[in-house]
Enzyme design. Structure first.
Site, PDB file in Angstrom:
ATOM      1  CE1 TYR A   1       5.211 -27.489  44.742  1.00 58.40           C
ATOM      2  CE2 TYR A   1       3.779 -27.780  42.832  1.00 58.40           C
ATOM      3  CZ  TYR A   1       4.366 -26.959  43.779  1.00 58.40           C
ATOM      4  OH  TYR A   1       4.105 -25.623  43.771  1.00 58.40           O
TER       5      TYR A   1
ATOM      6  CG  ASN B   1       1.415 -22.730  34.503  1.00 58.88           C
ATOM      7  OD1 ASN B   1       0.381 -23.261  34.924  1.00 58.88           O
ATOM      8  ND2 ASN B   1       2.390 -23.439  33.977  1.00 58.88           N
TER       9      ASN B   1
END
Ligand code: UDP
Length: 325
Positions: free
Chosen positions: A140, A169
Site C-alpha cells: 500500500y 490517521n
C-alpha cells in the site's frame, strides 16, 4: 469546476461538502466500489465512472468543464495490499496513470492527491517531517510513494501543478452526522471501538501490548476529516496561484495510544468498552506522529479538532447510521 475523484468515499465526501460550502462548483467521479452515493452532497454533480476505463474518463472530461482535480480514489488497507498486491498496483498506480494521461489530453494541469504517512515506513525519528526518508514497508505504502513519484515526473515534464498530502490517521465525521467513516469491512481502530461501545461488537481486539510505549500499545496521530478537507482546499488554492509544487504532512502532532482511545471513547459514549489484548498485527510501527509545521508555514493550516471532537463526531455519525440502516 473541481473534479473530486473518489468523492463518494470517506475523506472525499467530506471534502466535497467543504468545497460546496466554500462556494465552489464540484463534480464527483466515483465507481462506487467503496463509496456511497448518499454521501455525495446534493449540490455536487455526480458521474459514475471507473478510472480503469479511459473511455469513462473521456466521457467525463467531455461532459464537464474541469479546471482542477482532487484525487482520493485508491485502496487503503495495508493487510489486503500484502495479500493482493496486484489489486493495489492496478487500482492505485495504473488507474492514476490513466487519470494523469486524461488530464494531459484535456489540458487540466492542477492536481491535489491523497498520499499517506505509510510512504515513510518505520520512523527513524519523531515527529516525522516531510524530509524523513520514504521507505514504505508494505505494498500500500509503496503504491502511494510510486504515485507521488509518477506525479512528480509528469509535473516536471508536462508542467503540472501538484500537491501531495500525506495524511496520518484520518478519523471523525461531519458534525451533522449525515456523512462519516463507512467502510466494509471496517478495519480502523476508532470505528471499531465505537461499534463495540454501541453493542454492535462484543469486544475490540487490541493488536500488541508489548510495544516500547507508555502502556505497551501503539501510538497514532489522529486528524479530523474536516481538517483534511480544509487542507485540500488550501493546497488547491496554493498550487493554483504559486509556481511551486508541494508535499506536506497532515497531522495533529500529538499521539494517543490504543488504550487511550478506548478510555476517551468510554468517557464520551458513557459505555464500557470490552477489549482484549492480542498479538501484534504485522507491519504496525510502535509510534507514528507527524509534524505539520511545514504545512502551517506554507498553507496557514492548523488542525482545529482535538481527539475528543474526533471521537464525539464519529459517535454522532455511527449512532445516526445505526438508526437508519
Ligand atoms: N488496531 C487494533 N485493533 C483493531 C484495529 C486497529 O488494535 O481492530 C490498532 C492498530 O494495530 C494500530 C492502531 O489501532 O496500532 C491504528 O490502526 P488503524 O488500522 O486504525 O490505522 P493505521 O495506523 O493502520 O493506518
Amino acid at each position: 469546476m473541481i473534479a473530486v475523484i473518489g468523492g463518494a468515499g470517506y475523506i472525499g465526501s467530506h471534502t466535497v461538502k467543504y468545497l460546496i460550502e466554500q462556494g465552489e462548483e464540484v463534480v464527483v467521479f466515483d465507481n462506487l466500489s467503496n463509496g456511497h452515493l448518499e454521501m455525495v452532497h446534493e449540490q455536487a454533480a455526480f458521474f459514475q465512472g471507473d478510472l480503469a476505463s479511459m473511455s469513462d474518463l473521456e466521457t467525463f472530461f467531455n461532459q464537464y468543464k474541469v479546471d482542477s482535480i482532487i484525487h482520493f480514489a485508491a485502496f487503503a488497507y495495508v493487510g489486503e495490499s500484502v495479500e493482493h498486491p496486484a489489486k493495489y498496483y492496478r487500482n492505485n498506480m495504473a488507474n492514476t496513470l490513466n487519470l494523469l494521461d486524461s488530464m494531459l489530453l484535456h489540458h487540466i494541469n492542477t492536481i491535489v492527491f491523497s498520499s499517506t504517512c505509510a510512504t515513510y515506513g518505520n520512523p527513524l525519528e519523531l515527529p516525522i517531517t516531510e524530509v524523513h526518508p520514504q521507505q514504505p514497508i508494505n505494498p500500500y505504502g509503496r503504491t502511494k510513494l510510486m504515485m507521488e513519484q509518477m506525479i512528480d515526473d509528469y509535473a516536471a515534464a508536462y508542467g503540472l501543478r501538484t500537491a501531495a498530502l500525506r495524511y496520518f490517521n484520518a478519523a471523525g465525521a461531519d458534525p451533522t452526522g449525515h456523512i462519516g467513516e463507512w467502510h466494509d469491512p471496517e478495519t480502523h481502530l476508532i470505528p471499531l471501538v465505537l461499534e463495540t461501545a454501541g453493542g454492535r461488537r462484543n469486544e475490540i481486539l487490541i493488536f500488541g501490548h508489548d510495544f516500547d510505549t507508555k502502556d505497551g500499545t501503539c501510538i497514532r496521530d489522529y486528524i479530523h476529516v474536516l481538517d483534511l478537507a480544509d487542507a485540500h482546499y488550501r493546497a488547491l488554492q496554493y498550487i493554483s496561484e504559486k509556481e511551486r509544487n508541494i508535499k506536506l504532512n497532515l497531522a495533529n502532532g500529538a499521539g494517543y495510544s490504543n488504550l487511550e482511545i478506548i478510555q476517551t471513547a468510554e468517557k464520551i459514549t458513557g459505555r464500557t468498552i470490552n477489549y482484549r489484548l492480542v498479538e501484534r498485527r504485522p507491519g504496525d510501527p510502535a509510534v507514528l506522529i507527524g509534524s505539520a509545521l511545514e504545512t502551517k508555514k506554507c498553507l496557514g493550516w492548523e488542525p482545529k479538532y482535538k481527539l475528543a471532537d474526533i471521537i464525539q463526531s464519529a459517535w454522532n455519525w455511527h449512532t445516526k447510521k445505526w438508526e437508519e440502516h
